[in-house]
Design a protein around this motif. Structure first.
Motif, mmCIF file in Angstrom:
data_model
loop_
_atom_site.group_PDB
_atom_site.id
_atom_site.type_symbol
_atom_site.label_atom_id
_atom_site.label_comp_id
_atom_site.label_asym_id
_atom_site.label_seq_id
_atom_site.Cartn_x
_atom_site.Cartn_y
_atom_site.Cartn_z
ATOM 1 N N THR A 202 39.808 43.370 29.081
ATOM 2 C CA THR A 202 41.045 42.100 28.742
ATOM 3 C C THR A 202 40.988 42.102 27.214
ATOM 4 O OG1 THR A 202 39.328 40.454 29.069
ATOM 5 C CG2 THR A 202 40.622 41.029 30.869
ATOM 6 N N ASP B 228 42.865 36.086 30.909
ATOM 7 C CA ASP B 228 41.683 36.980 31.264
ATOM 8 C C ASP B 228 40.973 36.646 32.575
ATOM 9 O OD1 ASP B 228 42.499 38.296 28.839
ATOM 10 O OD2 ASP B 228 41.011 37.042 27.747
ATOM 11 N N LEU B 229 41.075 35.474 32.988
ATOM 12 C CA LEU B 229 40.265 35.041 34.309
ATOM 13 C C LEU B 229 41.040 35.521 35.543
ATOM 14 C CD1 LEU B 229 39.584 31.240 33.316
ATOM 15 C CD2 LEU B 229 37.952 33.200 33.011
ATOM 16 N N GLN C 255 35.877 39.551 23.528
ATOM 17 C CA GLN C 255 35.020 38.924 24.322
ATOM 18 C C GLN C 255 35.282 37.508 24.571
ATOM 19 O OE1 GLN C 255 31.349 39.747 22.012
ATOM 20 N NE2 GLN C 255 31.265 41.922 22.399
ATOM 21 N N ARG D 49 39.696 45.570 34.324
ATOM 22 C CA ARG D 49 39.145 44.378 33.799
ATOM 23 C C ARG D 49 38.919 44.495 32.281
ATOM 24 N NH1 ARG D 49 41.514 40.944 34.770
ATOM 25 N NH2 ARG D 49 39.861 39.507 34.230
ATOM 26 N N ARG E 183 44.122 45.745 32.102
ATOM 27 C CA ARG E 183 43.593 44.408 32.419
ATOM 28 C C ARG E 183 43.454 44.011 33.847
ATOM 29 N NH1 ARG E 183 44.175 40.564 28.684
ATOM 30 N NH2 ARG E 183 44.761 38.999 30.157
ATOM 31 N N ILE F 296 37.410 34.485 26.214
ATOM 32 C CA ILE F 296 37.852 34.495 27.276
ATOM 33 C C ILE F 296 39.099 33.460 27.228
ATOM 34 C CG2 ILE F 296 37.866 34.086 29.920
ATOM 35 C CD1 ILE F 296 36.341 36.403 28.714
ATOM 36 N N TYR F 297 40.442 33.810 27.218
ATOM 37 C CA TYR F 297 41.527 33.296 27.416
ATOM 38 C C TYR F 297 41.946 32.847 28.755
ATOM 39 C CZ TYR F 297 41.602 34.075 22.334
ATOM 40 O OH TYR F 297 41.180 34.286 20.983
ATOM 41 N N GLN G 280 40.321 26.844 28.086
ATOM 42 C CA GLN G 280 39.868 28.144 27.603
ATOM 43 C C GLN G 280 40.001 28.290 25.809
ATOM 44 O OE1 GLN G 280 37.950 28.501 30.805
ATOM 45 N NE2 GLN G 280 37.836 30.435 29.321
#
Length: 858
Positions: free
Chosen positions: A33, A187-188, A181, A31, A27, A183-184, A391
Motif C-alpha cells: 500500500t 490502506d485498511l 508504512q 497488500r 494494493r 496507514i491511511y 487514521q
C-alpha cells in the motif's frame, strides 16, 4: 485473468479482473500500500512505482503490461536506501501529510539511479508529473539533493535537533510516511469487508420522482441497497445547520450534483458500480439557481424552507458613510473571486465496522467528535455507541470538516452488519465536497491627504452553494477581516451568504479571508497611486499598533507584529520595480463567542509519556509540536514522548482542527498538563509515575460579534504577515518573500514548510486555479484540469520568521496554517499592477503568462 508478475524481486501469480490496473494489483491483491491512489488519472504521481527501473504511474497502467517486467515499490527499496530517503525527506522538512511522499521517493530513486548528481532544474523536470498540495515543493527538491549526497557517501544521516521550543526537531511520524508504512484509511482491510458506492444525480436541481432499486438487488454479490426510507435516525445533518440530507427522498428536490440518492454495498467495487448502473431513477429536471443574484431575485424558487439567504453579518464602527465625505481620496471597486477546489491528495475514505451494539468508524477527518455526533444522530444511537478513529490524514485544508463518506459507510454497515469501505474516486471527490466560497466584494475605501485610512464600506456576497456547511462562519470571518491589519476609525460592513444549486462551499484554508484580502489590499494600491506614496509606505502608516482597535472593537495588544513583518520585507520590496506587496491578519481559534476548548491527557505508561488528544493531525506537524511542548515543560527527551492519533474512545475532545487553533489551544492544554507532570518529576522518576494521568484544558473565552461590549475579545489571538511577490522580465513570478509574525516559533522547520505550501496555494489562487460551474455542474472534474501549481512553476520562496512577543499561551505560539496562504494572491495582483498598470479585480488574474498558457492548453 491469470497474471504473473515479478514484484520487489519475487515472482507472484494472481487471479485478477482483466481490466485491473497495476495499482489495484499491488494494493488489493499484494497488500503493498505504499503506492497511493490520489487521482486515478496519472497526473498526481502518488502511485509511482518503477518498471524495469523506469518510473510509471501504476493507476493508469493495465496490469497485464507489467508481465515479465521487474516491478519495484517503495517497500522493495534496500535497507540503506530506506534509511537515506527517510532521513533526507524528514531532515529537509519535505513531509507534511505524507500521502504523496512514497511516490516522490520512487521518482527520486529512478532519477538518482540514472544521474547521481542532478541539478535543481533536472530535479524539477523529473518531478513535473508529481503534485504536492502541502509542501510547496521547495523542500522536496532539498530532500532529493540531500539523498543524492548521502547515496554518494558525502554526508551521513543525523538525528536532527532535540525536542524543545524553537528547535528544528524532526517529525517523528515522517519516516513512516516516507516509506509507505503510515496507514491511511484506504490502506485498511477487514475480514468480510464490503465495498460501498453512492448513486448521484446528473442534475444540479431536479425533483426525484421515482426510485426502483430492485434491479440492483438481483445482481450477484450485492448485499445491501439503501434509500432515504431506510435511515433509522435524523436524515438531515450538518456541522452547524442540519440542512443536508444523507439521502434525498422520493418527492424531494435534488439540490446539487453531489447529492446522494441510493447506497449499495457489494462484495467488490466492480459489483457495486455495476449495481448503481442498474438502479432505475426518474427525475423531473428543474431550472437550477446558479448565482446569488438569481437566488435573491424576486420570484426565485426557495431552495430551503428558510429561503435562499443562509446568514447575514453586520458590523458598524463609527459612521463610515459620513466619514467618506471628508476623505481626500475615495476608491470604489467590485471584486470577484471563484470557487476553489481543495485538491488534497488523499480522496475521502471511511470504513465502518459493526462492533457489539454500535459501530467503529475508521476515517480521515478534521474532527472525530463532530463525525461521532452526526453519525449517532443519523443512526438514532447514543454517541457512546459510535467510535471514530482517525487514521493519518492525507491533506485537508478545510475540505474534510463535513461528512463525505463516513455517514454512508455507517448506514451500509449498520444495515448489512458487515464492515463497509467507501473511498471516493477523484471525480466524485471534486463533485461532492464543499469548495472555497466564490465571493463578490464591493468595497469603498477612503483616506486623508497623507494616506491615512479614514473609512471603509463593504458589501460582501458569498455563494454558499446547496448547503450551509460552514458558510455562515466563513462569511463572519470575511466581514471581520475585510479591513486588513489596519487602523480604520469608521467601518460599515454587510455580508450575506446565499444558497444556490452550485456545489456547497465551506471551510477552505483562510476561511473567507483570502478573498477579502485581495480586495482590501488592491484598494490600498490604488490609494497609494493617487496620493503619490509607495505601496509599502501606505501600509506602514496604517498598520495596527498596540492599543488600536479592529472592526469589531477588539483592542490589539503587544503581540501585534504587522509592522515588524513590513520592516522585514522593506528592502526586498523596494529593490524591484516589479514587486507587489500585501499584508494580512488572521484569527487563531473559533472565537466570536463560540465555545472553544483544547484538551489533552498525558498518560505515563511503560516509562513513556503518551499524549492523548482528539486534535486531528492533518500533516501540519501537530505531533512534533505537542512533543516539543512536553519536552520544553518537563525536560524529557523526545524518545520518551509519543502522540496517540485522535480516537473518540481514547482521546478527549480537543475541538475540530480548523481556524489555525490546535498549536495554541491543544498546545496550551498540553503545556498545562506537562507543567503538572514537571512538578511531579522533581520528586519522582518517570517510571515511578506509571499509570498516572495528567489532564490539561484550555478554554479560549471570547465575545460574539456586536456583543455590545466597548472592547470585546473577538478572538484570543491573531497572526500577522506581509508577502512580497517579484516578477521577472517575462511577467512570471520569480521570487516570493513571506514574513510572518508567528509569536514563538515552536519548530522553524515545520513553519517554513507551512509557509512555503501556503504561498504556492496562494499563487494558484491568484494565477491558475479556477473552478467554473455551468448550470450547477463543475466543468473541471479531473485533477489535471484544476490548474494546480507544479514543480516547474514554483519560484524561489524565502521565509522570514518574526517572533514578536507571542501570546500568553502555548509558550507564546500562534497558529499559522491559514495565514500562510492569505496575502499571496493580493501581492501577485499588486506586482502586475506595478508592471503593466492594469488594475485587475477578479481572480484568477487575466492577462498574465499563466492564464494565456492555460487557455492555450484548454
Amino acid at each position: 485473468m491469470r497474471l504473473s508478475l515479478i514484484v520487489n524481486g519475487q515472482s507472484r501469480t494472481l487471479e485478477v479482473q482483466p481490466e485491473a490496473t497495476l495499482l489495484e494489483v499491488l494494493r488489493d491483491h499484494l497488500r503493498l500500500t505504499g503506492a497511493k491512489n490520489g487521482c486515478g488519472e496519472g497526473v498526481c504521481g502518488a502511485c509511482t512505482v518503477l518498471l524495469n527501473g523506469r518510473p510509471v504511474r501504476a493507476c493508469r497502467l493495465p496490469a497485464y503490461k507489467a508481465i515479465g517486467q521487474e516491478v519495484l515499490t517503495v517497500e522493495g527499496l534496500s535497507l540503506r536506501e530506506k534509511e537515506i530517503y527517510a532521513w533526507a525527506f524528514t531532515s529537509a522538512g519535505a513531509v507534511q501529510c505524507g500521502f504523496c511522499t512514497p511516490g516522490m521517493v520512487m521518482e527520486a530513486k529512478a532519477l538518482l539511479d540514472r544521474n547521481p548528481d542532478p541539478s535543481e532544474e533536472e530535479i524539477r523536470q523529473a518531478f513535473k508529473g508529481h503534485l504536492c498540495r502541502c509542501t510547496g515543493y521547495q523542500k522536496i527538491i532539498t530532500a532529493v539533493q540531500a539523498a543524492a549526497r548521502a547515496l554518494r557517501g558525502e554526508i551521513k544521516p543525523d538525528q536532527g535537533e532535540e525536542a524543545g521550543m524553537g528547535r528544528r526537531f524532526f517529525r517523528p511520524e515522517a519516516p513512516a510516511k516516507v516509506l509507505g508504512q503510515a496507514i491511511y484509511v484506504d490502506d485498511l482491510v477487514f475480514p468480510g469487508m464490503l465495498y460501498g458506492a453512492v448513486l448521484r444525480p446528473p442534475y444540479a436541481r431536479a425533483r426525484l420522482v421515482s426510485l426502483d432499486v430492485s434491479p440492483a438487488l438481483q445482481i450477484p454479490g450485492v448485499v445491501t441497497v439503501l434509500t432515504a426510507k431506510d435511515i433509522p435516525g435524523e436524515r438531515y445533518q450538518g456541522l452547524i445547520f442540519k440542512d443536508w440530507p444523507a439521502l434525498v427522498a422520493v418527492g424531494e428536490e435534488v439540490r446539487y450534483v453531489g447529492d446522494a440518492i441510493a447506497l449499495v454495498a457489494a462484495e467488490s467495487p466492480y459489483i457495486a458500480r455495476k449495481a448503481l448502473e442498474s438502479i432505475k431513477v426518474e427525475y423531473e429536471p428543474l431550472p437550477p439557481v446558479t448565482s446569488p443574484a438569481e437566488a435573491l431575485a424576486p420570484g426565485a424558487p426557495s431552495l430551503h424552507p428558510k429561503g435562499n439567504v443562509l446568514s447575514e453579518t453586520r458590523i458598524l464602527k463609527g459612521n463610515a458613510e459620513e466619514a467618506l465625505k471628508s476623505c481626500a481620496y475615495v476608491v470604489t471597486n467590485t471584486y470577484r473571486t471563484p470557487f476553489t477546489e481543495h485538491a488534497f491528495l488523499e480522496p475521502e475514505s471511511a470504513i465502518a465496522v459493526p462492533e457489539g451494539e454500535g459501530l467503529t468508524i475508521y476515517t480521515s477527518t478534521q474532527g472525530v467528535y463532530e463525525v461521532q455526533e452526526q453519525i449517532a444522530s443519523l443512526l438514532g444511537l447514543p454517541p457512546e455507541k459510535i467510535r471514530v478513529i482517525n487514521q493519518y490524514v492525507g491533506g485537508a485544508f478545510g475540505g474534510k470538516e463535513d461528512l463525505s463518506v463516513q455517514h454512508h459507510a455507517a448506514l451500509l454497515a449498520w444495515a448489512s452488519r458487515r464492515p463497509v469501505k467507501i473511498t471516493l474516486s477523484r471525480r466524485e471527490s471534486i463533485l461532492v465536497h464543499p469548495k472555497r466560497h466564490a465571493m463578490e466584494i464591493k468595497l469603498t475605501t477612503g483616506c486623508d491627504e497623507e494616506g491615512r485610512l479614514v473609512a471603509l464600506v463593504a458589501e460582501i456576497t458569498s455563494d454558499t452553494g446547496a448547503y450551509a456547511s460552514l458558510g455562515a462562519q466563513v462569511l463572519e470571518r470575511a466581514c471581520t477581516h475585510v479591513t486588513g491589519p489596519y487602523r480604520i476609525p469608521h467601518v460599515k460592513i454587510y455580508g450575506r451568504a446565499v444558497y444556490t444549486n452550485n456545489p456547497p462551499a465551506g471551510a477552505f484554508r483562510g476561511f473567507g479571508v483570502p478573498q477579502v484580502t485581495f480586495a482590501c489590499e488592491s484598494q490600498l494600491n490604488l490609494l497609494a497611486q493617487k496620493i503619490g506614496k509607495s505601496p509599502w509606505e501606505i501600509r506602514w502608516i496604517n498598520a495596527l499598533e498596540p492599543g488600536d482597535t479592529i472592526a469589531t472593537g477588539q483592542v490589539v495588544t503587544e503581540d501585534v507584529g504587522i509592522k515588524e513583518t513590513l520592516l522585514a520585507v522593506k528592502e526586498v520590496f523596494e529593490s524591484s520595480p516589479y514587486a507587489g506587496i500585501a499584508c494580512a491578519f488572521k484569527n487563531v481559534g473559533l472565537g466570536v463567542g463560540t465555545r472553544d476548548i483544547g484538551r489533552a491527557n498525558l498518560v505515563i505508561r511503560e516509562g513513556k509519556v503518551l499524549i492523548y488528544s482528539g486534535a486531528a493531525c492533518l500533516g501540519q506537524g501537530l505531533e512534533s509540536v505537542l512533543i516539543q511542548i512536553v519536552a520544553e515543560a518537563t525536560g524529557l527527551p523526545a524518545e520518551k514522548i509519543e502522540v496517540v492519533l485522535a480516537d473518540t474512545a481514547l482521546t478527549p475532545d480537543a475541538g475540530i482542527t480548523t481556524a489555525s487553533r490546535q498549536s495554541l489551544f491543544t498546545g496550551e492544554a498540553v503545556r498545562r498538563a506537562a507543567s503538572e507532570l514537571a512538578r511531579e518529576l522533581k520528586e519522582y522518576a518517570l517510571e515511578e509515575l506509571e499509570g498516572r494521568t495528567f489532564a490539561g484544558e484550555f478554554y479560549g473565552v471570547t465575545d460574539p460579534i456586536n456583543s455590545g461590549k466597548e472592547h470585546p475579545v473577538t478572538h484570543v489571538a491573531y497572526g500577522y504577515a506581509t508577502h512580497v511577490v517579484i516578477l521577472d522580465e517575462e511577467g512570471r513570478v520569480s521570487k516570493v518573500v513571506a514574513a510572518h509574525d508567528v509569536g514563538r516559533a515552536i519548530n522553524p522547520l515545520n513553519i517554513e514548510g507551512q509557509i512555503e505550501g501556503g504561498v504556492v496555494m496562494g499563487l494558484g489562487f491568484a494565477l491558475t486555479e479556477d473552478f467554473p460551474v455551468k448550470e450547477g455542474i463543475p466543468q473541471y472534474q479531473q485533477m489535471g484540469r484544476l490548474g494546480l501549481f507544479r514543480f516547474t512553476q514554483v519560484p524561489r520562496i524565502e521565509t522570514i520568521l518574526v517572533e514578536k512577543g507571542g501570546t500568553q499561551y502555548a509558550f507564546g505560539a500562534k497558529g499559522l496554517g491559514e495565514i500562510a496562504s492569505i496575502p499571496t494572491a493580493a501581492a501577485v495582483a499588486g506586482a502586475y499592477f506595478r508592471r503593466d498598470g492594469i488594475f485587475r479585480t477578479s481572480l484568477p488574474l487575466e492577462g498574465t503568462p499563466y492564464r494565456r498558457r492555460k487557455k492555450e492548453e484548454e
